[in-house]
Design a protein around this motif. Sequence first.
Motif, PDB file in Angstrom:
ATOM      1  N   ILE A   1       1.141  -0.825   0.142  1.00  0.00           N
ATOM      2  CA  ILE A   1       0.331   0.200  -0.264  1.00  0.00           C
ATOM      3  C   ILE A   1       1.023   1.348  -0.147  1.00  0.00           C
ATOM      4  CG2 ILE A   1      -1.116   1.191   1.374  1.00  0.00           C
ATOM      5  CD1 ILE A   1      -2.522  -1.466   2.458  1.00  0.00           C
ATOM      6  N   MET A   2       1.920   1.269   1.163  1.00  0.00           N
ATOM      7  CA  MET A   2       2.710   2.097   0.832  1.00  0.00           C
ATOM      8  C   MET A   2       3.410   2.710  -0.360  1.00  0.00           C
ATOM      9  SD  MET A   2       4.429   1.747   4.625  1.00  0.00           S
ATOM     10  CE  MET A   2       5.812   3.176   4.345  1.00  0.00           C
ATOM     11  N   THR A   3       4.068   1.862  -1.309  1.00  0.00           N
ATOM     12  CA  THR A   3       5.180   1.922  -2.378  1.00  0.00           C
ATOM     13  C   THR A   3       3.487   2.360  -3.429  1.00  0.00           C
ATOM     14  OG1 THR A   3       6.235   0.038  -1.641  1.00  0.00           O
ATOM     15  CG2 THR A   3       5.945   0.146  -4.161  1.00  0.00           C
ATOM     16  N   PHE A   4       2.120   1.763  -3.676  1.00  0.00           N
ATOM     17  CA  PHE A   4       0.961   2.663  -4.138  1.00  0.00           C
ATOM     18  C   PHE A   4       0.888   3.663  -4.652  1.00  0.00           C
ATOM     19  CE2 PHE A   4      -3.355   2.847  -5.095  1.00  0.00           C
ATOM     20  CZ  PHE A   4      -2.873   2.536  -6.792  1.00  0.00           C
ATOM     21  N   PHE A   5       0.998   4.076  -3.397  1.00  0.00           N
ATOM     22  CA  PHE A   5       0.969   5.489  -2.949  1.00  0.00           C
ATOM     23  C   PHE A   5       1.976   6.943  -2.951  1.00  0.00           C
ATOM     24  CE2 PHE A   5      -3.304   4.003  -0.921  1.00  0.00           C
ATOM     25  CZ  PHE A   5      -4.001   4.471  -1.055  1.00  0.00           C
ATOM     26  N   GLY A   6       2.943   6.096  -3.124  1.00  0.00           N
ATOM     27  CA  GLY A   6       4.091   7.016  -3.228  1.00  0.00           C
ATOM     28  C   GLY A   6       4.921   6.802  -4.645  1.00  0.00           C
ATOM     29  N   VAL A   7       4.504   5.803  -5.204  1.00  0.00           N
ATOM     30  CA  VAL A   7       4.569   5.300  -6.697  1.00  0.00           C
ATOM     31  C   VAL A   7       3.417   6.765  -7.380  1.00  0.00           C
ATOM     32  CG1 VAL A   7       4.195   4.259  -9.006  1.00  0.00           C
ATOM     33  CG2 VAL A   7       5.631   3.847  -7.313  1.00  0.00           C
ATOM     34  N   LEU A   8       2.007   6.716  -6.713  1.00  0.00           N
ATOM     35  CA  LEU A   8       1.168   7.520  -7.241  1.00  0.00           C
ATOM     36  C   LEU A   8       1.386   9.613  -7.230  1.00  0.00           C
ATOM     37  CD1 LEU A   8      -2.518   6.226  -6.465  1.00  0.00           C
ATOM     38  CD2 LEU A   8      -1.406   6.298  -8.735  1.00  0.00           C
ATOM     39  N   GLY A   9       2.510   9.370  -5.690  1.00  0.00           N
ATOM     40  CA  GLY A   9       2.503  10.743  -6.120  1.00  0.00           C
ATOM     41  C   GLY A   9       3.405  11.683  -5.996  1.00  0.00           C
ATOM     42  N   MET A  10       4.873  10.712  -6.697  1.00  0.00           N
ATOM     43  CA  MET A  10       5.903  10.684  -6.638  1.00  0.00           C
ATOM     44  C   MET A  10       5.424  12.262  -7.752  1.00  0.00           C
ATOM     45  SD  MET A  10       8.179   7.967  -7.218  1.00  0.00           S
ATOM     46  CE  MET A  10       9.226   6.989  -6.243  1.00  0.00           C
ATOM     47  N   GLY A  11       4.039  11.968  -8.858  1.00  0.00           N
ATOM     48  CA  GLY A  11       4.442  12.849 -10.207  1.00  0.00           C
ATOM     49  C   GLY A  11       4.076  14.440  -9.638  1.00  0.00           C
ATOM     50  N   ASN A  12       3.765  14.960  -8.530  1.00  0.00           N
ATOM     51  CA  ASN A  12       3.598  15.798  -7.841  1.00  0.00           C
ATOM     52  C   ASN A  12       5.094  16.673  -6.926  1.00  0.00           C
ATOM     53  OD1 ASN A  12       0.838  15.055  -8.020  1.00  0.00           O
ATOM     54  ND2 ASN A  12       1.039  14.735  -6.240  1.00  0.00           N
ATOM     55  N   GLY A  13       5.970  16.028  -7.515  1.00  0.00           N
ATOM     56  CA  GLY A  13       6.955  16.810  -7.212  1.00  0.00           C
ATOM     57  C   GLY A  13       7.573  16.783  -5.864  1.00  0.00           C
ATOM     58  N   ASP A  14       6.468  16.176  -4.441  1.00  0.00           N
ATOM     59  CA  ASP A  14       6.700  16.043  -3.820  1.00  0.00           C
ATOM     60  C   ASP A  14       7.674  14.855  -3.324  1.00  0.00           C
ATOM     61  OD1 ASP A  14       6.117  16.134  -0.334  1.00  0.00           O
ATOM     62  OD2 ASP A  14       4.522  15.661  -0.889  1.00  0.00           O
ATOM     63  N   GLY A  15       8.685  15.009  -3.005  1.00  0.00           N
ATOM     64  CA  GLY A  15      10.402  14.584  -2.428  1.00  0.00           C
ATOM     65  C   GLY A  15       9.566  13.353  -1.295  1.00  0.00           C
ATOM     66  N   SER A  16       7.731  13.504  -0.071  1.00  0.00           N
ATOM     67  CA  SER A  16       8.412  12.478   0.742  1.00  0.00           C
ATOM     68  C   SER A  16       7.738  11.451   0.055  1.00  0.00           C
ATOM     69  CB  SER A  16       6.998  12.788   1.366  1.00  0.00           C
ATOM     70  OG  SER A  16       5.633  13.649   0.961  1.00  0.00           O
ATOM     71  N   ALA A  17       6.426  11.500  -1.289  1.00  0.00           N
ATOM     72  CA  ALA A  17       6.616  10.390  -2.458  1.00  0.00           C
ATOM     73  C   ALA A  17       7.385   9.521  -1.939  1.00  0.00           C
ATOM     74  CB  ALA A  17       5.274  11.323  -3.097  1.00  0.00           C
ATOM     75  N   GLY A  18       8.403   9.950  -2.912  1.00  0.00           N
ATOM     76  CA  GLY A  18       9.843   8.545  -2.984  1.00  0.00           C
ATOM     77  C   GLY A  18      10.029   7.973  -1.881  1.00  0.00           C
ATOM     78  N   VAL A  19      10.132   9.626  -0.520  1.00  0.00           N
ATOM     79  CA  VAL A  19      10.514   8.093   0.792  1.00  0.00           C
ATOM     80  C   VAL A  19      10.045   7.501   0.767  1.00  0.00           C
ATOM     81  CG1 VAL A  19      11.289   8.991   3.234  1.00  0.00           C
ATOM     82  CG2 VAL A  19      12.750   9.902   1.861  1.00  0.00           C
ATOM     83  N   LEU A  20       7.665   7.354   0.820  1.00  0.00           N
ATOM     84  CA  LEU A  20       6.909   6.460   0.671  1.00  0.00           C
ATOM     85  C   LEU A  20       7.210   5.229  -0.068  1.00  0.00           C
ATOM     86  CD1 LEU A  20       4.981   6.578   2.846  1.00  0.00           C
ATOM     87  CD2 LEU A  20       3.620   7.133   0.656  1.00  0.00           C
TER      88      LEU A  20
END
Length: 181
Positions: free
Chosen positions: A99-118
């Motif tokens: 779940i964390m990987t899924f939402f982290g990958v989805l959030g990567m396009g927003n330019g937010d660095g926390s999504a990559g960490v997630l």
Amino acid sequence: MEAATESHTEILRDHVPDGEQLQEYYTGSNNKGTTRTIAVTDRRLLKINQDEDTNQEEIDIRSTLLTGPSVTGTRYHREEESRAPMQIFGSILAVLGGIMTFFGVLGMGNGDGSAGVLAVGGLLLLSAGIYIIYEADGRTSGDVEITVERSGVENVTVELPQGQVDVPQAVSRVVASRHSE
């Protein structure tokens, strides 16, 4: 059965006469210098304890005939440890990581660095969960015990460490083959 090493052969050589066939054996040592060998031949069960002290060597040998008329059968027992708690824990970690990987990958396009960490944290949890499940499935659990049941005399029981099933199986085969003749 793996081939007997020179040290195993040395311990058994004096106690297994010509014509008697070694079927299976187990040898283990403890931190006090005691070597324990359990051997099964086509006739007997041998328990050999060898203590090596700095000044002397002490050997205790117990031999039980497996082919005599007093032998009535065998009883095999293995204590099973439940693997379910580790499997459940690993599954929870893997699902959470997915779940964390899924939402982290989805959030990567927003330019937010926390999504990559997630995403990276999710991959680590997912990997840890899969590893725990794999290890729980691959574990051999429980000490093994074989009892030679005899009428008119005391039964003989041998305890072996976790996963050592070859010797008890050999004892069962020898006793069963003698009673089928």
